[in-house]
Design a protein around this motif. Structure first.
Motif, mmCIF file in Angstrom:
data_model
loop_
_atom_site.group_PDB
_atom_site.id
_atom_site.type_symbol
_atom_site.label_atom_id
_atom_site.label_comp_id
_atom_site.label_asym_id
_atom_site.label_seq_id
_atom_site.Cartn_x
_atom_site.Cartn_y
_atom_site.Cartn_z
ATOM 1 N N MET A 33 18.296 -11.148 -5.397
ATOM 2 C CA MET A 33 18.441 -10.124 -5.586
ATOM 3 C C MET A 33 19.450 -9.046 -3.979
ATOM 4 S SD MET A 33 16.581 -7.574 -5.613
ATOM 5 C CE MET A 33 16.648 -5.476 -4.374
ATOM 6 N N SER A 34 18.858 -10.049 -3.312
ATOM 7 C CA SER A 34 20.079 -9.700 -1.718
ATOM 8 C C SER A 34 21.407 -9.900 -2.314
ATOM 9 C CB SER A 34 20.108 -10.311 -0.498
ATOM 10 O OG SER A 34 20.709 -11.472 -0.425
ATOM 11 N N THR A 35 22.314 -10.981 -2.926
ATOM 12 C CA THR A 35 22.944 -11.328 -4.040
ATOM 13 C C THR A 35 24.201 -9.731 -4.818
ATOM 14 O OG1 THR A 35 22.832 -13.462 -4.013
ATOM 15 C CG2 THR A 35 24.882 -12.904 -5.349
ATOM 16 N N ASP A 36 22.720 -9.605 -5.654
ATOM 17 C CA ASP A 36 22.710 -9.016 -6.297
ATOM 18 C C ASP A 36 23.144 -7.467 -5.652
ATOM 19 O OD1 ASP A 36 22.926 -10.236 -8.731
ATOM 20 O OD2 ASP A 36 20.724 -10.069 -8.952
ATOM 21 N N LEU A 37 22.495 -7.155 -4.461
ATOM 22 C CA LEU A 37 22.851 -5.460 -4.148
ATOM 23 C C LEU A 37 24.184 -5.648 -3.216
ATOM 24 C CD1 LEU A 37 20.659 -3.554 -2.836
ATOM 25 C CD2 LEU A 37 20.325 -4.128 -0.879
ATOM 26 N N PHE A 38 24.691 -6.931 -3.229
ATOM 27 C CA PHE A 38 26.051 -6.508 -2.334
ATOM 28 C C PHE A 38 26.781 -6.924 -3.480
ATOM 29 C CE2 PHE A 38 23.107 -7.309 0.986
ATOM 30 C CZ PHE A 38 22.986 -6.598 1.834
ATOM 31 N N LEU A 39 27.126 -7.999 -4.415
ATOM 32 C CA LEU A 39 27.864 -7.925 -5.226
ATOM 33 C C LEU A 39 28.186 -6.387 -6.102
ATOM 34 C CD1 LEU A 39 29.239 -10.008 -6.750
ATOM 35 C CD2 LEU A 39 27.896 -9.372 -9.079
ATOM 36 N N ILE A 40 27.897 -5.258 -6.249
ATOM 37 C CA ILE A 40 28.548 -4.181 -6.313
ATOM 38 C C ILE A 40 29.403 -3.064 -5.455
ATOM 39 C CG2 ILE A 40 28.001 -1.570 -7.014
ATOM 40 C CD1 ILE A 40 25.430 -3.140 -8.793
ATOM 41 N N PRO A 41 28.770 -3.298 -4.223
ATOM 42 C CA PRO A 41 30.257 -3.074 -3.520
ATOM 43 C C PRO A 41 31.139 -3.975 -3.189
ATOM 44 C CG PRO A 41 27.745 -2.649 -2.099
ATOM 45 C CD PRO A 41 27.217 -3.440 -3.794
ATOM 46 N N PHE A 42 30.469 -5.059 -3.227
ATOM 47 C CA PHE A 42 31.672 -6.182 -3.042
ATOM 48 C C PHE A 42 33.321 -6.028 -3.689
ATOM 49 C CE2 PHE A 42 33.869 -10.452 -3.982
ATOM 50 C CZ PHE A 42 34.394 -10.694 -2.439
ATOM 51 N N LEU A 43 32.306 -5.743 -4.936
ATOM 52 C CA LEU A 43 33.213 -5.682 -6.234
ATOM 53 C C LEU A 43 33.639 -4.388 -6.377
ATOM 54 C CD1 LEU A 43 31.638 -7.498 -9.483
ATOM 55 C CD2 LEU A 43 33.695 -8.312 -7.909
ATOM 56 N N THR A 44 33.452 -3.019 -5.795
ATOM 57 C CA THR A 44 34.269 -1.599 -5.935
ATOM 58 C C THR A 44 34.989 -1.978 -4.384
ATOM 59 O OG1 THR A 44 31.737 -0.903 -5.895
ATOM 60 C CG2 THR A 44 33.557 0.642 -5.079
ATOM 61 N N GLY A 45 34.800 -2.432 -3.352
ATOM 62 C CA GLY A 45 35.996 -2.841 -2.348
ATOM 63 C C GLY A 45 37.557 -3.911 -2.898
ATOM 64 N N LEU A 46 36.498 -4.754 -3.673
ATOM 65 C CA LEU A 46 37.936 -5.474 -3.952
ATOM 66 C C LEU A 46 38.945 -4.923 -4.829
ATOM 67 C CD1 LEU A 46 38.647 -8.774 -3.919
ATOM 68 C CD2 LEU A 46 37.567 -8.922 -5.981
ATOM 69 N N GLY A 47 38.674 -4.147 -5.999
ATOM 70 C CA GLY A 47 39.493 -3.372 -6.731
ATOM 71 C C GLY A 47 40.158 -2.526 -5.745
ATOM 72 N N LEU A 48 39.811 -2.034 -5.108
ATOM 73 C CA LEU A 48 40.605 -1.219 -3.891
ATOM 74 C C LEU A 48 41.423 -2.106 -2.968
ATOM 75 C CD1 LEU A 48 37.741 1.687 -2.937
ATOM 76 C CD2 LEU A 48 39.799 1.734 -4.434
ATOM 77 N N ALA A 49 40.417 -2.799 -2.419
ATOM 78 C CA ALA A 49 41.352 -4.487 -1.618
ATOM 79 C C ALA A 49 43.177 -4.765 -3.077
ATOM 80 C CB ALA A 49 40.885 -5.488 -1.300
ATOM 81 N N ILE A 50 42.666 -4.685 -3.866
ATOM 82 C CA ILE A 50 44.074 -5.140 -4.369
ATOM 83 C C ILE A 50 45.295 -4.161 -4.379
ATOM 84 C CG2 ILE A 50 44.942 -5.165 -6.976
ATOM 85 C CD1 ILE A 50 42.394 -7.003 -7.473
ATOM 86 N N LEU A 51 44.263 -2.535 -5.265
ATOM 87 C CA LEU A 51 45.449 -1.206 -5.322
ATOM 88 C C LEU A 51 46.492 -0.503 -3.902
ATOM 89 C CD1 LEU A 51 46.376 1.251 -6.721
ATOM 90 C CD2 LEU A 51 44.324 1.920 -6.530
ATOM 91 N N LEU A 52 45.174 -0.489 -2.562
ATOM 92 C CA LEU A 52 45.813 -0.353 -1.646
ATOM 93 C C LEU A 52 46.646 -0.704 -1.226
ATOM 94 C CD1 LEU A 52 42.737 1.546 0.217
ATOM 95 C CD2 LEU A 52 44.123 2.327 -2.010
#
Lengths: 189, 254
Positions: B1-20
């Protein structure tokens, strides 16, 4: 490939005396004259950067031009190697002098001024082009660099490239150029 | 449950951490790193303005940054030396703070935008990042050679008949949109830290341009992943933790 008749060029106002000039494919023509006579301005007019105030300037249609100015590429603090620079203009590292061959993968801001200048010059001289315009190419070069440049200008011309060289180095111009055009100081009315 | 909760923010930030960090390399090349801070503040102001007007904040933030990126060129001749970015930064900051101080509904979002609350990212934001980041990377790759050539050989660039404006406007827009997207998720300073510090460190040691991009990318990714875990563990806002992490990286490496 390039013809000028009674050409007067300048920036905010006329800066050169009227000049007749022509260049054929495979020819190297030197532009000399005292400081301030407008050699670089004339070259800038050939490159389409300076203003033509009077006279005619014709360039053969479809020419690929390459231009080297006296400004050094701003590479301080940037991770750009000589190979990066050559790739940008489409120049090949083949034929580089022995003292530069093994330095082509080093960052440009860690090379000496002369090495950096020669690589920057090489990137323009060996870019795919029909007409190459060089402004004071021997600046910062030692005797070995000038000799290598002279030989390679000849080689480039044999490939059919037309080359205009602005230089204050009389010995270099005499050794490298087929013809020399000397600019005269402009009469001020 | 908590993994799912934080997976979306993690992946969102990961994409930006690649681009920026990659985008930051080109901003640094052009000596326009202040643009990152300017676009972030303008985007925050746009988001708050949209919220007050009853529109989606993300759309407002992206629209404001895009307008700033495209409009900046109109005043480029009169605002040289980074003045355009300084003015945009100050205008964006003033508007955002005034809106947050005077509009109760803007206050909460204002805090989130300046604190960088990545953990509140939704699946809609993840989708937006998942679509935008590959497109932005593709555009950056297309612009890369022209950006480098225009910087090193401006006369050669022009004499070859290459037009400067598509490269300049294309890059300005790309930077503005990427920073707007990042600000909505990482916060103003979190986005700026990822744009500024990895390229700054990478450029000191990298031997060529490709190595510079790779080092910047790796530094950004490592800092992001560590910061995500630390902020979660300490239950702290993500933006400041990321910024502190990158500053620490910077001090250690420098």
């Amino acid at each position: 490939m390039l013809r000028a008749e009674a050409l007067v060029a300048g920036w905010s106002g006329p800066a050169t005396s009227p000049i007749d000039f022509s260049l054929q494919a495979g020819e190297i023509v030197g532009l000399t004259g005292p400081n301030g006579v407008g050699k670089s301005t004339l070259l800038a007019a050939f490159a389409g950067r300076a203003t033509v105030f009077s006279g005619r300037l014709e360039l053969q249609a479809g020419l690929r031009l390459a231009v080297q100015t006296q400004e050094v590429p701003p590479v301080d603090g940037l991770p750009l190697s000589g190979r990066d620079l050559l790739a940008l203009t489409g120049a090949s590292p083949e034929g580089l002098p022995p003292w530069l061959v093994d330095r082509v993968d080093i960052r440009l801001d860690r090379l000496s001024g002369g090495q950096r200048h020669y690589l920057a010059l090489w990137a323009v001289l060996h870019a795919p082009a029909d007409l190459v315009l060089l402004d004071e190419p021997t600046n910062n070069l030692d005797a070995a660099g000038v000799r290598h440049l002279t030989a390679h200008l000849r080689e480039r011309a044999r490939e059919g490239c037309g080359i205009v060289v602005v230089s204050h180095d009389a010995a270099f111009v005499a050794a490298a150029c087929d013809r020399v055009v000397t600019l005269e100081v402009r009469d001020v009315d | 449950m908590s993994t799912d909760l934080f997976l979306i923010p993690f992946l969102t930030g990961l994409g930006l951490a690649i681009l920026l960090p990659l985008l930051g390399c080109y901003l640094r090349l052009r000596d326009e790193w202040l643009a990152a801070l300017a676009y972030s503040h303008v985007s925050a102001a746009g988001a708050l303005l949209a919220l007050v007007a009853g529109l989606p904040p993300a759309a407002g933030g992206i629209a404001a940054a895009a307008l700033a990126g495209a409009g900046k060129r109109l005043f480029a001749a009169r605002l040289s030396g980074g003045a355009a970015y300084a003015l945009l930064l100050l205008a964006g900051w003033s508007l955002a703070v005034l809106l947050a101080a005077n509009q109760p509904q803007a206050e909460r979002l204002g805090h989130a935008l300046f604190d960088g609350q990545l953990y509140f990212s939704s699946s809609a934001q993840l989708w937006l990042v998942a679509i935008s980041v590959p497109v932005a990377l593709g555009v950056l790759r297309l612009l890369s050679r022209h950006l480098l050539l225009a910087h090193t050989y401006p006369d050669f660039f022009r004499i070859r008949g290459l037009r400067a404006w598509p490269t300049q406007i294309g890059f300005d827009l790309l930077a503005a949109l990427a920073l707007a997207l990042a600000t909505m998720n990482l916060g103003v300073m979190g986005a700026f830290a990822l744009v500024f510090i990895p390229p700054w460190l990478a450029f000191r040691r990298a031997r060529d341009w490709r190595a510079g991009l790779l080092r910047s990318l790796l530094l950004g990714l490592v800092a992001y992943i560590v910061a995500f875990g630390v902020a979660l563990w300490l239950d702290q806002p993500f933006g400041p933790i990321l910024a502190v992490m990158l500053v620490a990286f910077g001090l250690i490496v420098a």
